[in-house]
Design an enzyme around this catalytic site. Sequence first.
Site, mmCIF file in Angstrom:
data_model
loop_
_atom_site.group_PDB
_atom_site.id
_atom_site.type_symbol
_atom_site.label_atom_id
_atom_site.label_comp_id
_atom_site.label_asym_id
_atom_site.label_seq_id
_atom_site.Cartn_x
_atom_site.Cartn_y
_atom_site.Cartn_z
ATOM 1 N N PHE A 115 10.229 9.330 -16.101
ATOM 2 C CA PHE A 115 10.010 9.363 -14.662
ATOM 3 C C PHE A 115 11.585 9.296 -14.223
ATOM 4 C CE2 PHE A 115 6.594 9.883 -11.537
ATOM 5 C CZ PHE A 115 5.752 10.447 -12.448
ATOM 6 N N GLN A 228 10.786 9.012 2.099
ATOM 7 C CA GLN A 228 11.346 9.963 0.865
ATOM 8 C C GLN A 228 10.885 11.368 0.946
ATOM 9 O OE1 GLN A 228 9.326 8.595 -3.056
ATOM 10 N NE2 GLN A 228 11.428 8.329 -3.698
ATOM 11 N N HIS A 230 10.143 14.174 -1.382
ATOM 12 C CA HIS A 230 9.769 14.150 -3.087
ATOM 13 C C HIS A 230 10.750 15.837 -3.408
ATOM 14 C CE1 HIS A 230 7.866 15.067 -6.822
ATOM 15 N NE2 HIS A 230 7.422 13.714 -6.940
ATOM 16 N N LEU A 240 1.881 18.335 -3.694
ATOM 17 C CA LEU A 240 2.855 17.901 -4.591
ATOM 18 C C LEU A 240 2.570 18.463 -5.838
ATOM 19 C CD1 LEU A 240 4.864 15.602 -4.798
ATOM 20 C CD2 LEU A 240 3.136 14.299 -6.123
ATOM 21 N N GLU A 243 6.212 14.468 -10.632
ATOM 22 C CA GLU A 243 7.371 14.357 -11.254
ATOM 23 C C GLU A 243 7.258 14.382 -12.877
ATOM 24 O OE1 GLU A 243 10.098 11.740 -9.246
ATOM 25 O OE2 GLU A 243 10.265 10.464 -11.032
ATOM 26 N N ARG A 274 14.882 10.321 -7.144
ATOM 27 C CA ARG A 274 14.313 11.339 -6.360
ATOM 28 C C ARG A 274 15.242 11.727 -4.925
ATOM 29 N NH1 ARG A 274 7.978 9.686 -6.007
ATOM 30 N NH2 ARG A 274 7.614 10.223 -7.950
ATOM 31 N N HIS A 338 7.017 12.650 1.207
ATOM 32 C CA HIS A 338 6.289 12.141 0.350
ATOM 33 C C HIS A 338 5.743 10.860 0.694
ATOM 34 C CE1 HIS A 338 4.053 11.653 -3.389
ATOM 35 N NE2 HIS A 338 4.886 10.919 -4.095
ATOM 36 N N ARG A 373 12.527 5.127 -3.424
ATOM 37 C CA ARG A 373 11.500 4.330 -4.463
ATOM 38 C C ARG A 373 11.559 5.247 -5.813
ATOM 39 N NH1 ARG A 373 6.364 5.825 -6.043
ATOM 40 N NH2 ARG A 373 6.044 7.573 -4.211
HETATM 41 C C1 LIG Z 1 -0.017 13.426 -3.732
HETATM 42 C C2 LIG Z 1 0.602 11.774 -4.172
HETATM 43 C C3 LIG Z 1 0.979 11.658 -5.397
HETATM 44 C C4 LIG Z 1 1.284 10.538 -5.704
HETATM 45 N N1 LIG Z 1 1.394 9.929 -6.880
HETATM 46 C C5 LIG Z 1 2.080 8.973 -7.318
HETATM 47 C C6 LIG Z 1 2.110 8.405 -8.644
HETATM 48 O O1 LIG Z 1 1.838 9.088 -9.530
HETATM 49 N N2 LIG Z 1 2.606 7.155 -8.936
HETATM 50 C C7 LIG Z 1 2.837 6.427 -8.097
HETATM 51 O O2 LIG Z 1 3.320 5.149 -8.407
HETATM 52 N N3 LIG Z 1 2.547 6.832 -6.589
HETATM 53 C C8 LIG Z 1 2.260 7.838 -6.493
HETATM 54 N N4 LIG Z 1 1.976 8.182 -5.165
HETATM 55 C C9 LIG Z 1 2.173 7.280 -3.903
HETATM 56 C C10 LIG Z 1 0.846 6.213 -3.832
HETATM 57 O O3 LIG Z 1 -0.117 6.988 -4.491
HETATM 58 C C11 LIG Z 1 0.669 5.584 -2.848
HETATM 59 O O4 LIG Z 1 1.735 5.255 -2.084
HETATM 60 C C12 LIG Z 1 -0.364 4.606 -2.944
HETATM 61 O O5 LIG Z 1 -1.556 5.335 -3.649
HETATM 62 C C13 LIG Z 1 -0.871 4.157 -1.450
HETATM 63 O O6 LIG Z 1 -2.037 3.193 -1.528
HETATM 64 P P1 LIG Z 1 -2.523 2.309 -0.530
HETATM 65 O O7 LIG Z 1 -3.627 1.642 -1.260
HETATM 66 O O8 LIG Z 1 -1.262 1.562 -0.019
HETATM 67 O O9 LIG Z 1 -2.935 3.389 0.507
HETATM 68 P P2 LIG Z 1 -4.302 4.469 0.493
HETATM 69 O O10 LIG Z 1 -4.587 4.697 -0.847
HETATM 70 O O11 LIG Z 1 -3.700 5.691 1.201
HETATM 71 O O12 LIG Z 1 -5.378 3.995 1.237
HETATM 72 C C14 LIG Z 1 -5.387 3.590 2.657
HETATM 73 C C15 LIG Z 1 -6.773 3.033 3.002
HETATM 74 O O13 LIG Z 1 -6.441 2.599 4.536
HETATM 75 C C16 LIG Z 1 -7.751 3.285 5.250
HETATM 76 N N5 LIG Z 1 -7.466 3.143 6.834
HETATM 77 C C17 LIG Z 1 -6.135 3.728 7.058
HETATM 78 N N6 LIG Z 1 -5.952 3.652 8.366
HETATM 79 C C18 LIG Z 1 -7.323 3.131 8.745
HETATM 80 C C19 LIG Z 1 -8.105 2.416 10.096
HETATM 81 N N7 LIG Z 1 -7.212 2.862 11.091
HETATM 82 N N8 LIG Z 1 -9.401 2.215 10.025
HETATM 83 C C20 LIG Z 1 -9.829 1.856 8.719
HETATM 84 N N9 LIG Z 1 -9.223 2.179 7.543
HETATM 85 C C21 LIG Z 1 -8.271 2.708 7.845
HETATM 86 C C22 LIG Z 1 -8.030 4.435 4.600
HETATM 87 O O14 LIG Z 1 -9.291 4.612 4.762
HETATM 88 C C23 LIG Z 1 -7.854 4.274 3.221
HETATM 89 O O15 LIG Z 1 -9.006 3.687 2.457
HETATM 90 C C24 LIG Z 1 1.517 9.612 -4.783
HETATM 91 C C25 LIG Z 1 1.297 9.962 -3.415
HETATM 92 C C26 LIG Z 1 0.844 11.394 -2.948
HETATM 93 C C27 LIG Z 1 0.364 11.544 -1.962
#
Ligand SMILES: Cc1cc2nc3c(=O)[nH]c(=O)nc-3n(C[C@H](O)[C@H](O)[C@H](O)COP(=O)(O)OP(=O)(O)OC[C@H]3O[C@@H](n4cnc5c(N)ncnc54)[C@H](O)[C@@H]3O)c2cc1C
Length: 559
Positions: A115, A228, A230, A240, A243, A274, A338, A373
């Site tokens: 990566f 960021q 991407h 997306l 990477e 990135r 991203h 990041r």
């Molecule tokens: C397409 C894509 C690919 C990616 N690929 C990678 C990768 O390969 N490797 C890597 O390290 N990172 C990757 N990332 C980044 C990484 O996936 C995210 O930063 C990470 O998964 C975020 O996880 P989280 O638990 O913080 O939030 P999320 O998984 O976004 O979860 C947020 C939660 O909060 C809840 N929520 C939000 N607001 C409210 C509200 N007002 N009331 C109640 N619930 C609420 C939602 O329902 C959800 O359950 C990627 C991101 C994207 C978009």
Amino acid sequence: MAVFQHDVLIIGAGLAGMRAGLSAQAAGADVAIISKVHPVRSHSNAAQGGINAAVDEDDTWEDHAFDTVKGSDYLGDQDAIEVLCSEAGGEVLALERMGVIFHRDETGHLGSRAFGGQQRARTYFVGDITGQALLHVMYEQLIKQGLRIYEEWFVTELIVEDGSCKGAVVIDITSGQMHVIGAKAVIMATGGAGRVYEPSTNALICTGDGISLAYRAGAPMMDMEMVQFHPTTLKGSGVLITEGARGDGAYLINADGDRFMEKYAPNMMELASRDVVSRSEQTEINEGRGVDGCVFLDMRHLGMDLIRERLWQIREIGIDFVGVDIVKEPIPILPGMHYIMGGIKTDVWGRTPLDGLYAAGETACVSVHGANRLGANSLLDTIVFGKRSGYDAAERSKNGHATMPGEDYAVEGEKKIRALLDRPLNGDRVAKIRLDLGKVMNEKVQVFRNEDQLKSALEDVRALKKRYDTVGVEAKGKVFNTDLLFHIELGFMLECAEMVCLSSIERKESRGAHYRVDYPTRDDANWLHHITCSYTPGGPQLGTAPVTITRWEPQERKY
Ligand SMILES: Cc1cc2nc3c(=O)[nH]c(=O)nc-3n(C[C@H](O)[C@H](O)[C@H](O)COP(=O)(O)OP(=O)(O)OC[C@H]3O[C@@H](n4cnc5c(N)ncnc54)[C@H](O)[C@@H]3O)c2cc1C
């Protein structure tokens, strides 16, 4: 209308929220998780490329930490980065033991892919659906442990009494009923704010709710200028392209078919960090060597077998969204929004400066990512700091609050919703303001920034806020009123956007993702510190916080 009580309330059921939940329960707390969508629809599910850890015998967490520090352009806090990288190996193995079927190499060992921004391959993965594999396994664990999940419930406000966060006001989306959930500790795990930009790689639900809720409640935000872009997002939709494709050998080419990264990052080429790759692509496009605002990702030479094994979803995305089969043709891509490196300021246990409030995952700023990041460090961030915040919140919840919030918060909340629903329609629409916001941010607060554009973006955002203050809600029903939720989310997004603009104007240097054409060099003498944003009734107040340096003194960054 009801009042629920728990020791630890976790807002968000992505990887950070789920990991926090398991850890808080293991530490003996009564835990509840709330999510505005079914847990496995959280954006974590969309993660493609993998999760970083120094697992191989000849790799060290210190090397991973150095790559992360360098990637952050020295804005990351090194004490936090040490925690992230030293705990990574154990966490990835723990995920495998929970049931994640990581890729294995021909010898049967865990197999990694390269990566960006890292000197060696240390990204562990499941094809190009790593997030889905992780999230589903984690969800199985939640079910197994019997954690309480309030699913399709939406948080509208945090409750703060006597200087402590004591819970949240929520809407049960399925009935429109408002409730209060009281807790001795609250963990914000609400993910990112990608949709403040349009397009974005993020799910439509990534609207910065937690950042804004915590900000309104009095917790400071940090590094909000660090957004960021991407390097490989699909033309048009912004979907997306992982990477991991470049990690597995894909090239970037311009209109002449040249691998232009030779000019910008001769050592790391397509696998520079990135921010560097995104700026290189944008330079090619701006100087007329792109096609229709894009350059190309070329995977033809990888062959069908590798694509079938590792990049199958990417192939389907190409065919479905732009009619390009990556086996046969290069695919048009450009830099796109991203990830937000900034967020709710926390320490290495997820504690925010607001008593009783924690944050973990993308909504938090620990800060392990600093100004940029590294790919595959975010899933790691959710797991490591999700677990730590869950543990610490459970410990904290052993000392309860003297009083807990009552039903009156839900009564007040309902009045606010009623006032919103009663607001007359004026011809403007929430969807229109949201799209205008996304376009402004995408045009004016992007890979290359300058003062005039940033100030103009801030003016635009403030004008959009005025429009927001008078726009009504068209649907009036109680059950699944998504029109109402979009309205509330737009308020969160506008606040996030304002903080991004203000912090970007403030930082008069170029560092990581924040590149100022009017201040094109990094200026450690004046800017080696974080920028914070705190709530005041008149708008965000900017401040500073020191960067923690443990062992890696800032150096010039080259790839
Ligand atoms: C397409 C894509 C690919 C990616 N690929 C990678 C990768 O390969 N490797 C890597 O390290 N990172 C990757 N990332 C980044 C990484 O996936 C995210 O930063 C990470 O998964 C975020 O996880 P989280 O638990 O913080 O939030 P999320 O998984 O976004 O979860 C947020 C939660 O909060 C809840 N929520 C939000 N607001 C409210 C509200 N007002 N009331 C109640 N619930 C609420 C939602 O329902 C959800 O359950 C990627 C991101 C994207 C978009």
